[in-house]
Design a protein around this motif. Structure first.
Motif, short mmCIF file in Angstrom:
data_model
loop_
_atom_site.label_atom_id
_atom_site.label_comp_id
_atom_site.label_asym_id
_atom_site.label_seq_id
_atom_site.Cartn_x
_atom_site.Cartn_y
_atom_site.Cartn_z
N PHE A 1 3.11 -3.83 -6.28
CA PHE A 1 3.94 -4.02 -5.09
C PHE A 1 5.32 -3.42 -5.30
O PHE A 1 5.72 -3.11 -6.43
CB PHE A 1 4.06 -5.52 -4.75
CG PHE A 1 4.85 -6.30 -5.76
CD1 PHE A 1 6.21 -6.54 -5.58
CD2 PHE A 1 4.25 -6.81 -6.90
CE1 PHE A 1 6.94 -7.25 -6.51
CE2 PHE A 1 4.95 -7.53 -7.83
CZ PHE A 1 6.31 -7.76 -7.64
N THR A 2 6.02 -3.27 -4.20
CA THR A 2 7.42 -2.89 -4.23
C THR A 2 8.15 -3.71 -3.18
O THR A 2 7.55 -4.14 -2.18
CB THR A 2 7.62 -1.38 -3.96
OG1 THR A 2 8.98 -1.04 -4.21
CG2 THR A 2 7.25 -1.00 -2.54
N VAL B 1 10.78 -3.46 -0.39
CA VAL B 1 11.45 -2.46 0.44
C VAL B 1 12.77 -3.06 0.92
O VAL B 1 12.80 -4.13 1.51
CB VAL B 1 10.55 -2.07 1.64
CG1 VAL B 1 11.26 -1.07 2.54
CG2 VAL B 1 9.22 -1.52 1.14
N ALA C 1 15.01 0.33 5.60
CA ALA C 1 13.98 0.63 6.59
C ALA C 1 14.66 1.15 7.86
O ALA C 1 15.88 1.02 8.02
CB ALA C 1 13.17 -0.63 6.90
N TYR D 1 11.26 -6.63 2.53
CA TYR D 1 9.88 -7.06 2.70
C TYR D 1 9.06 -6.48 1.55
O TYR D 1 9.50 -5.56 0.85
CB TYR D 1 9.30 -6.66 4.06
CG TYR D 1 9.14 -5.18 4.31
CD1 TYR D 1 7.96 -4.51 3.95
CD2 TYR D 1 10.14 -4.43 4.92
CE1 TYR D 1 7.81 -3.16 4.19
CE2 TYR D 1 9.99 -3.08 5.17
CZ TYR D 1 8.83 -2.45 4.80
OH TYR D 1 8.67 -1.11 5.04
N LEU E 1 5.72 -4.63 0.17
CA LEU E 1 4.60 -3.74 0.47
C LEU E 1 3.76 -3.69 -0.79
O LEU E 1 4.27 -3.41 -1.88
CB LEU E 1 5.11 -2.34 0.83
CG LEU E 1 4.06 -1.34 1.27
CD1 LEU E 1 3.34 -1.81 2.54
CD2 LEU E 1 4.70 0.02 1.51
N TRP F 1 -0.28 -3.14 -2.84
CA TRP F 1 -1.69 -2.81 -2.93
C TRP F 1 -2.39 -4.12 -3.23
O TRP F 1 -2.04 -4.80 -4.20
CB TRP F 1 -1.97 -1.81 -4.06
CG TRP F 1 -1.65 -0.39 -3.72
CD1 TRP F 1 -0.63 0.36 -4.22
CD2 TRP F 1 -2.35 0.47 -2.82
NE1 TRP F 1 -0.65 1.62 -3.68
CE2 TRP F 1 -1.71 1.72 -2.82
CE3 TRP F 1 -3.47 0.30 -2.01
CZ2 TRP F 1 -2.15 2.79 -2.04
CZ3 TRP F 1 -3.90 1.36 -1.24
CH2 TRP F 1 -3.25 2.59 -1.26
N MET G 1 -3.55 -1.35 1.29
CA MET G 1 -2.09 -1.42 1.32
C MET G 1 -1.67 -2.24 2.53
O MET G 1 -2.15 -2.00 3.65
CB MET G 1 -1.46 -0.05 1.40
CG MET G 1 0.07 -0.11 1.37
SD MET G 1 0.86 1.50 1.35
CE MET G 1 0.68 1.88 -0.38
N ALA G 2 -0.80 -3.21 2.29
CA ALA G 2 -0.34 -4.09 3.38
C ALA G 2 0.93 -4.80 2.94
O ALA G 2 1.28 -4.82 1.76
CB ALA G 2 -1.42 -5.10 3.73
N THR G 3 1.58 -5.44 3.90
CA THR G 3 2.72 -6.28 3.56
C THR G 3 2.22 -7.64 3.09
O THR G 3 1.12 -8.07 3.45
CB THR G 3 3.68 -6.46 4.75
OG1 THR G 3 2.95 -6.99 5.85
CG2 THR G 3 4.32 -5.14 5.14
N ARG H 1 -1.79 -8.33 7.69
CA ARG H 1 -0.96 -8.47 6.51
C ARG H 1 -1.63 -9.51 5.63
O ARG H 1 -2.67 -10.07 6.01
CB ARG H 1 0.46 -8.90 6.87
CG ARG H 1 0.54 -10.26 7.56
CD ARG H 1 1.92 -10.54 8.05
NE ARG H 1 1.99 -11.86 8.68
CZ ARG H 1 3.05 -12.29 9.33
NH1 ARG H 1 4.12 -11.52 9.46
NH2 ARG H 1 3.06 -13.49 9.86
#
Length: 148
Positions: free
Chosen positions: A72-73, A75, A78, A86, A88, A90, A101-103, A138
């Motif tokens: 994840f990262t 973010v 934006a 938020y 994001l 895998w 991939m999703a939030t 999500r």
């Protein structure tokens, strides 16, 4: 936690996926494709199998709703109108051997962890020209680090 729209949101007159063939609303599931030749599952659905290149024998399949954060990262920047920070990520769906991939929501960004259990959730994405509420997907954290 049941798979529903965002808690507290008013019930719309009509809802549909933001992209046909990507999610099922009843029951809420991601839709993928499974190859009849080699059993590879993909998301989103594909017209051919990326593993064996078969173009016949592909069937639509509903994917499992439970997964785990693979990576994840957070973010922090934006476009205007998008709330930050938020997460994001895998997300691995082990039952289907698929990575999506999703939030990730339901946990503070700093508390997200690798291998954290998550569950699919449908959420309002946009409003269509005809007034229908378009739903996206999500994942919501289900254990460790979950927000109170």
């Amino acid at each position: 936690m049941p798979l529903t729209n965002t808690p507290g949101a008013p019930a719309p007159t009509q809802t549909r996926p933001f992209r046909e063939g990507l999610v099922s609303l009843e029951p809420p599931r991601l839709l993928g494709s499974r190859c009849g030749a080699c059993a590879t599952t993909t998301f989103p659905p594909r017209a051919f199998c990326p593993a064996c290149r078969a173009v016949e024998g592909l069937e639509q399949t509903e994917l499992d709703t439970r997964g785990r954060v693979h990576s994840f990262t957070v973010v922090r920047q934006a476009p205007p109108g998008v709330a930050v920070p938020y997460v994001l990520a895998w997300v691995d769906l082990p039952a289907d051997q698929v990575r999506v991939m999703a939030t990730v929501v339901g946990v503070e960004p700093e508390a997200v962890a690798l291998d954290q259990p998550v569950e699919l959730e449908l959420t309002p994405f946009a409003t269509a020209e005809d007034g229908a509420e378009l739903l996206g997907f999500r994942f919501r954290a289900t254990e460790r680090g979950v927000a109170a």
